[in-house]
Write an enzyme that holds these catalytic residues in place. Structure first.
Site, mmCIF file in Angstrom:
data_model
loop_
_atom_site.group_PDB
_atom_site.id
_atom_site.type_symbol
_atom_site.label_atom_id
_atom_site.label_comp_id
_atom_site.label_asym_id
_atom_site.label_seq_id
_atom_site.Cartn_x
_atom_site.Cartn_y
_atom_site.Cartn_z
ATOM 1 N N LYS A 39 0.834 -1.219 0.000
ATOM 2 C CA LYS A 39 0.000 0.000 0.000
ATOM 3 C C LYS A 39 0.855 1.250 0.000
ATOM 4 O O LYS A 39 1.975 1.260 0.522
ATOM 5 C CB LYS A 39 -0.971 0.031 1.178
ATOM 6 C CG LYS A 39 -0.344 0.158 2.573
ATOM 7 C CD LYS A 39 -0.114 1.611 3.037
ATOM 8 C CE LYS A 39 0.681 1.665 4.327
ATOM 9 N NZ LYS A 39 1.627 2.722 4.468
ATOM 10 N N ASP A 64 -2.920 -1.342 9.647
ATOM 11 C CA ASP A 64 -3.036 -1.366 8.184
ATOM 12 C C ASP A 64 -3.552 -2.701 7.646
ATOM 13 O O ASP A 64 -3.653 -2.884 6.429
ATOM 14 C CB ASP A 64 -1.660 -1.111 7.540
ATOM 15 C CG ASP A 64 -1.159 0.300 7.792
ATOM 16 O OD1 ASP A 64 -1.979 1.181 8.092
ATOM 17 O OD2 ASP A 64 0.069 0.504 7.674
HETATM 18 O O1 C5P Z 1 -0.856 -0.861 14.358
HETATM 19 P P1 C5P Z 1 0.566 -1.096 13.989
HETATM 20 O O2 C5P Z 1 1.196 -2.197 14.780
HETATM 21 O O3 C5P Z 1 0.788 -1.242 12.524
HETATM 22 O O4 C5P Z 1 1.313 0.236 14.390
HETATM 23 C C1 C5P Z 1 2.703 0.278 14.580
HETATM 24 C C2 C5P Z 1 3.056 1.489 15.436
HETATM 25 O O5 C5P Z 1 2.840 2.690 14.682
HETATM 26 C C3 C5P Z 1 2.229 1.672 16.689
HETATM 27 O O6 C5P Z 1 2.755 0.961 17.766
HETATM 28 C C4 C5P Z 1 2.296 3.175 16.920
HETATM 29 O O7 C5P Z 1 3.511 3.531 17.536
HETATM 30 C C5 C5P Z 1 2.343 3.725 15.510
HETATM 31 N N1 C5P Z 1 1.003 4.152 15.030
HETATM 32 C C6 C5P Z 1 0.410 5.287 15.554
HETATM 33 N N2 C5P Z 1 -0.826 5.671 15.098
HETATM 34 C C7 C5P Z 1 -1.462 4.962 14.139
HETATM 35 C C8 C5P Z 1 -0.881 3.807 13.577
HETATM 36 C C9 C5P Z 1 0.370 3.416 14.050
HETATM 37 O O8 C5P Z 1 0.976 5.947 16.410
HETATM 38 N N3 C5P Z 1 -2.657 5.376 13.715
#
Ligand code: C5P
Length: 312
Positions: A14, A141
């Site tokens: 993406k 994502d």
């Molecule tokens: O949800 P995911 O594990 O992909 O997110 C990785 C990191 O990215 C999270 O731990 C956070 O620090 C950051 N993040 C965030 N806000 C979001 C998506 C991700 O702060 N909306």
């Protein structure tokens, strides 16, 4: 009785055509408004019955992918198994073409693909909405990797609305960096930068980008690309400035860092222009390697599922 012996699923990378980030929330995440766009750079994952859950990874950046419970695909398997307690063990094989820690949601894609594959392998019977709910628990994502196309994401990025747009194909050049960026570190760098400035409380959808997408005019889309994480990514990886500048100088309609980076993406006016741009960027020595991809493409989809029909 039908026994499925292995299911292979293909999942796209993406890009974020817009990534507007709000202030940090109490849970450490950031509310965002983003326009996701799935492109034709695919990982392929195969799920097969096994005595114990496991994962093996080959291809682009395979040595950087954890092979234990931290693996996002295995976390997706566990999340689905919580809903199908009788499900047997599964071995996941990941063939990577999407670089790791590159801002292209490769790990989230692998998780989405694992959900689709195990749902089929276990005859889970979960529909798109149920899978999306499980996906959102695995990562921000992952739900988009199931959906694909072009879609607006809100909340952490998991609340999705498909974008209404004509069937225009956009031609992209991706410049892979010689290095990686950690998503949490890029968000933290953004918070530090913003501690010195006023932050808009509510991130908003860019009307110029949405109108450009409705028109299907690549020139307008190129002008409207934006990413709030870009200054933070550039502060941690200053060499990307040169990459972005080189692509624009070579005629890209627009350029930006993809997600939390460090991949830089460039929009080209046509497939031929993308080919020229890819060759020139490659020769300019401003990145590790380049790839071309078009979008939008559909989300995680089964490409083969070997089934054996036996007696009842
Ligand atoms: O949800 P995911 O594990 O992909 O997110 C990785 C990191 O990215 C999270 O731990 C956070 O620090 C950051 N993040 C965030 N806000 C979001 C998506 C991700 O702060 N909306």
């Amino acid at each position: 009785m039908t026994i499925v012996t292995g299911v292979t699923v293909r999942v796209p990378a993406k890009l974020n055509l817009q990534l507007a980030v709000g202030p940090p929330r109490a849970d450490g995440y950031h509310d965002l408004v983003t326009v996701f766009h799935a492109v034709s750079l695919f990982d392929e994952i195969t799920a097969e019955p096994a005595r114990r859950d496991g994962v093996s990874v080959s291809g682009e950046g395979a040595d950087r992918v954890p092979a234990d419970g931290d693996n996002l695909a295995l976390r997706a398997v566990s999340a689905l198994r919580a809903e199908v307690p009788s499900a047997p063990g599964v071995h996941i094989t990941i063939a990577k073409r999407i670089p790791v820690a590159a801002g292209l949601a490769g790990g989230s894609g692998d998780a989405a693909a694992a959900l689709v594959a195990c749902n089929e392998l276990w005859a889970g019977g979960f529909g798109a909405a149920q899978l999306a709910e499980i996906a959102a628990r695995v990562g921000s994502d992952v739900a988009f990797a199931l959906l694909g196309g072009t879609a607006v994401g809100r909340g952490r990025g998991e609340q999705l609305t498909p974008a209404l747009a004509p069937a225009t194909q956009y031609h992209w050049v991706l410049a892979f960096a010689d290095g990686h960026l950690s998503t949490p570190e890029v968000y933290a760098a953004l918070d530090r930068q913003r501690a010195r400035e006023q932050v808009p409380a509510e991130p908003g959808l860019d009307p110029a980008l949405m109108s450009a997408l409705r028109s299907g005019d690549a020139r307008l889309v190129g002008r409207a690309l934006s990413n709030d994480l870009q200054p933070a990514a550039l502060s941690l990886f200053p060499a990307l400035r040169k990459t972005l500048a080189a692509g624009l100088e070579l005629g890209a309609l627009g350029a930006l860092v993809s997600g939390s980076g460090p991949t830089c993406v460039f929009l080209a006016a046509s497939a031929d222009r993308a080919l020229d741009l890819a060759a020139s960027l490659s020769g300019a020595g401003v990145c590790r390697s380049v790839a071309r991809a078009s979008g939008p493409v559909p989300g995680a989809a089964i490409v083969s599922g070997a089934s054996v029909t036996g007696p009842r």
